[in-house]
Design a protein around this motif. Sequence first.
Motif, PDB file in Angstrom:
ATOM      1  N   LYS A  99       0.820  -1.213   0.000  1.00 33.92           N
ATOM      2  CA  LYS A  99       0.000   0.000   0.000  1.00 33.92           C
ATOM      3  C   LYS A  99       0.855   1.264   0.000  1.00 33.92           C
ATOM      4  O   LYS A  99       0.589   2.206  -0.754  1.00 33.92           O
ATOM      5  CB  LYS A  99      -0.946   0.025   1.200  1.00 33.92           C
ATOM      6  CG  LYS A  99      -1.822   1.278   1.223  1.00 33.92           C
ATOM      7  CD  LYS A  99      -2.731   1.341   2.434  1.00 33.92           C
ATOM      8  CE  LYS A  99      -3.915   0.439   2.275  1.00 33.92           C
ATOM      9  NZ  LYS A  99      -4.931   0.659   3.359  1.00 33.92           N
ATOM     10  N   LYS A 100       1.897   1.315   0.836  1.00 32.57           N
ATOM     11  CA  LYS A 100       2.750   2.507   0.877  1.00 32.57           C
ATOM     12  C   LYS A 100       3.415   2.756  -0.471  1.00 32.57           C
ATOM     13  O   LYS A 100       3.562   3.897  -0.902  1.00 32.57           O
ATOM     14  CB  LYS A 100       3.814   2.355   1.970  1.00 32.57           C
ATOM     15  CG  LYS A 100       3.264   2.456   3.388  1.00 32.57           C
ATOM     16  CD  LYS A 100       4.380   2.402   4.405  1.00 32.57           C
ATOM     17  CE  LYS A 100       3.832   2.556   5.815  1.00 32.57           C
ATOM     18  NZ  LYS A 100       4.925   2.494   6.828  1.00 32.57           N
ATOM     19  N   ARG A 101       3.795   1.688  -1.138  1.00 27.66           N
ATOM     20  CA  ARG A 101       4.410   1.829  -2.455  1.00 27.66           C
ATOM     21  C   ARG A 101       3.393   2.347  -3.466  1.00 27.66           C
ATOM     22  O   ARG A 101       3.731   3.146  -4.345  1.00 27.66           O
ATOM     23  CB  ARG A 101       4.989   0.490  -2.917  1.00 27.66           C
ATOM     24  CG  ARG A 101       6.262   0.076  -2.171  1.00 27.66           C
ATOM     25  CD  ARG A 101       6.715  -1.285  -2.665  1.00 27.66           C
ATOM     26  NE  ARG A 101       7.973  -1.688  -2.079  1.00 27.66           N
ATOM     27  CZ  ARG A 101       9.087  -1.901  -2.760  1.00 27.66           C
ATOM     28  NH1 ARG A 101       9.110  -1.715  -4.077  1.00 27.66           N
ATOM     29  NH2 ARG A 101      10.183  -2.303  -2.167  1.00 27.66           N
ATOM     30  N   PHE A 102       2.161   1.891  -3.345  1.00 28.32           N
ATOM     31  CA  PHE A 102       1.115   2.349  -4.265  1.00 28.32           C
ATOM     32  C   PHE A 102       0.892   3.849  -4.097  1.00 28.32           C
ATOM     33  O   PHE A 102       0.755   4.581  -5.082  1.00 28.32           O
ATOM     34  CB  PHE A 102      -0.184   1.583  -4.004  1.00 28.32           C
ATOM     35  CG  PHE A 102      -1.247   1.818  -5.043  1.00 28.32           C
ATOM     36  CD1 PHE A 102      -1.267   1.089  -6.213  1.00 28.32           C
ATOM     37  CD2 PHE A 102      -2.229   2.780  -4.847  1.00 28.32           C
ATOM     38  CE1 PHE A 102      -2.247   1.307  -7.181  1.00 28.32           C
ATOM     39  CE2 PHE A 102      -3.215   3.009  -5.797  1.00 28.32           C
ATOM     40  CZ  PHE A 102      -3.222   2.269  -6.965  1.00 28.32           C
ATOM     41  N   VAL A 103       0.860   4.298  -2.854  1.00 25.11           N
ATOM     42  CA  VAL A 103       0.706   5.729  -2.580  1.00 25.11           C
ATOM     43  C   VAL A 103       1.885   6.504  -3.155  1.00 25.11           C
ATOM     44  O   VAL A 103       1.719   7.587  -3.727  1.00 25.11           O
ATOM     45  CB  VAL A 103       0.577   5.981  -1.065  1.00 25.11           C
ATOM     46  CG1 VAL A 103       0.563   7.482  -0.763  1.00 25.11           C
ATOM     47  CG2 VAL A 103      -0.685   5.324  -0.513  1.00 25.11           C
ATOM     48  N   LYS A 104       3.081   5.950  -3.020  1.00 35.85           N
ATOM     49  CA  LYS A 104       4.273   6.621  -3.547  1.00 35.85           C
ATOM     50  C   LYS A 104       4.194   6.739  -5.072  1.00 35.85           C
ATOM     51  O   LYS A 104       4.606   7.763  -5.651  1.00 35.85           O
ATOM     52  CB  LYS A 104       5.519   5.834  -3.151  1.00 35.85           C
ATOM     53  CG  LYS A 104       6.845   6.460  -3.609  1.00 35.85           C
ATOM     54  CD  LYS A 104       7.074   7.816  -2.973  1.00 35.85           C
ATOM     55  CE  LYS A 104       8.516   8.302  -3.105  1.00 35.85           C
ATOM     56  NZ  LYS A 104       9.004   8.362  -4.487  1.00 35.85           N
ATOM     57  N   ILE A 105       3.670   5.728  -5.731  1.00 38.32           N
ATOM     58  CA  ILE A 105       3.505   5.780  -7.191  1.00 38.32           C
ATOM     59  C   ILE A 105       2.567   6.932  -7.555  1.00 38.32           C
ATOM     60  O   ILE A 105       2.846   7.721  -8.460  1.00 38.32           O
ATOM     61  CB  ILE A 105       2.968   4.439  -7.723  1.00 38.32           C
ATOM     62  CG1 ILE A 105       4.015   3.336  -7.550  1.00 38.32           C
ATOM     63  CG2 ILE A 105       2.566   4.575  -9.199  1.00 38.32           C
ATOM     64  CD1 ILE A 105       3.496   1.945  -7.845  1.00 38.32           C
ATOM     65  N   ALA A 106       1.450   7.022  -6.837  1.00 43.11           N
ATOM     66  CA  ALA A 106       0.504   8.110  -7.102  1.00 43.11           C
ATOM     67  C   ALA A 106       1.172   9.465  -6.887  1.00 43.11           C
ATOM     68  O   ALA A 106       0.990  10.396  -7.683  1.00 43.11           O
ATOM     69  CB  ALA A 106      -0.721   7.971  -6.199  1.00 43.11           C
ATOM     70  N   GLU A 107       1.941   9.574  -5.833  1.00 43.62           N
ATOM     71  CA  GLU A 107       2.629  10.839  -5.548  1.00 43.62           C
ATOM     72  C   GLU A 107       3.642  11.171  -6.639  1.00 43.62           C
ATOM     73  O   GLU A 107       3.735  12.321  -7.087  1.00 43.62           O
ATOM     74  CB  GLU A 107       3.332  10.750  -4.196  1.00 43.62           C
ATOM     75  CG  GLU A 107       2.384  10.705  -2.998  1.00 43.62           C
ATOM     76  CD  GLU A 107       3.122  10.493  -1.695  1.00 43.62           C
ATOM     77  OE1 GLU A 107       4.334  10.146  -1.748  1.00 43.62           O
ATOM     78  OE2 GLU A 107       2.504  10.656  -0.623  1.00 43.62           O
ATOM     79  N   ASP A 108       4.393  10.171  -7.065  1.00 42.58           N
ATOM     80  CA  ASP A 108       5.427  10.420  -8.074  1.00 42.58           C
ATOM     81  C   ASP A 108       4.833  10.905  -9.394  1.00 42.58           C
ATOM     82  O   ASP A 108       5.459  11.710 -10.104  1.00 42.58           O
ATOM     83  CB  ASP A 108       6.256   9.152  -8.308  1.00 42.58           C
ATOM     84  CG  ASP A 108       7.175   8.834  -7.135  1.00 42.58           C
ATOM     85  OD1 ASP A 108       7.342   9.700  -6.267  1.00 42.58           O
ATOM     86  OD2 ASP A 108       7.721   7.710  -7.099  1.00 42.58           O
ATOM     87  N   TYR A 109       3.653  10.401  -9.736  1.00 39.01           N
ATOM     88  CA  TYR A 109       3.012  10.800 -10.996  1.00 39.01           C
ATOM     89  C   TYR A 109       1.974  11.913 -10.803  1.00 39.01           C
ATOM     90  O   TYR A 109       1.318  12.303 -11.760  1.00 39.01           O
ATOM     91  CB  TYR A 109       2.343   9.590 -11.650  1.00 39.01           C
ATOM     92  CG  TYR A 109       3.307   8.605 -12.263  1.00 39.01           C
ATOM     93  CD1 TYR A 109       3.757   8.750 -13.572  1.00 39.01           C
ATOM     94  CD2 TYR A 109       3.782   7.517 -11.538  1.00 39.01           C
ATOM     95  CE1 TYR A 109       4.631   7.839 -14.146  1.00 39.01           C
ATOM     96  CE2 TYR A 109       4.673   6.595 -12.093  1.00 39.01           C
ATOM     97  CZ  TYR A 109       5.087   6.768 -13.394  1.00 39.01           C
ATOM     98  OH  TYR A 109       5.967   5.856 -13.962  1.00 39.01           O
ATOM     99  N   GLN A 110       1.863  12.396  -9.560  1.00 39.16           N
ATOM    100  CA  GLN A 110       0.899  13.454  -9.243  1.00 39.16           C
ATOM    101  C   GLN A 110      -0.517  13.050  -9.647  1.00 39.16           C
ATOM    102  O   GLN A 110      -1.244  13.787 -10.337  1.00 39.16           O
ATOM    103  CB  GLN A 110       1.295  14.772  -9.912  1.00 39.16           C
ATOM    104  CG  GLN A 110       2.486  15.467  -9.262  1.00 39.16           C
ATOM    105  CD  GLN A 110       2.160  16.005  -7.873  1.00 39.16           C
ATOM    106  OE1 GLN A 110       1.482  16.995  -7.723  1.00 39.16           O
ATOM    107  NE2 GLN A 110       2.636  15.308  -6.841  1.00 39.16           N
ATOM    108  N   LEU A 111      -0.909  11.860  -9.181  1.00 40.74           N
ATOM    109  CA  LEU A 111      -2.238  11.332  -9.483  1.00 40.74           C
ATOM    110  C   LEU A 111      -3.062  11.224  -8.210  1.00 40.74           C
ATOM    111  O   LEU A 111      -2.530  10.951  -7.127  1.00 40.74           O
ATOM    112  CB  LEU A 111      -2.128   9.944 -10.115  1.00 40.74           C
ATOM    113  CG  LEU A 111      -1.409   9.847 -11.455  1.00 40.74           C
ATOM    114  CD1 LEU A 111      -1.264   8.388 -11.864  1.00 40.74           C
ATOM    115  CD2 LEU A 111      -2.142  10.637 -12.534  1.00 40.74           C
TER     116      LEU A 111
END
Length: 223
Positions: A99-111
């Motif tokens: 889950k934390k990695r999924f949130v980081k992906i969203a943050e990295d792509y500004q989604l």
Amino acid sequence: TVEILKRHPQISVGLHSCLNSEWKPYRWGPVLPVTEVPTLVDEWGKFHGSVKALIDGNPDLDQVDREIRAQVDLALRKGLKLSYIDHHMSAAVRIPGMKKRFVKIAEDYQLGISRWFGEIAEVGVYSVTPELKTATLLKQIRALRKPGLYLIVCHPGLNTPEMSVLEDLNVSGLKNMSLHREAETMALCNPELKKVLIEKNIQMVGYDTLKQWFLDQMRDPEP
């Protein structure tokens, strides 16, 4: 579908990240080469048929992370303007530690992340019999009393020969899925729906707007 969305950039588009493939006989696999994500696939190089099978296979988190990013990258390369990301059958966030990695992906792509803006999911007709979907959807919307941000999750489709042969490998999956999806399409396209929205003074909003104004206020609905 991609070409249609590119012609209508005003439509809010999201990336439905996928790590399992539950439809028989059409099975799909990863965007990345199978050799780069061997813990995510079965012996045929396809995603597993259920989230349980995926988790039981002890997927490598680095491989999961790279595959989801590859899916986002592919959508962007195709020319889509993404507003948010979510997860097919919650697979990406049900894998322990992901889950934390999924949130980081969203943050990295500004989604944005669907359901992380405080959406209320009180309206839905997924398991309603096809012939009652339209009436049920209209009744549920008419019954709304409290102001708020409501999320309606639908699976529109058509009862074509290609869709009608699909069989869900999950025991809980709906039978005659194509009939259900066509009925949801008809419910969403029913002129009465627009009338009800106007009567209730309900404003339609996309994740592009939520992202623009509330991206820094996203909160995990299941902390």
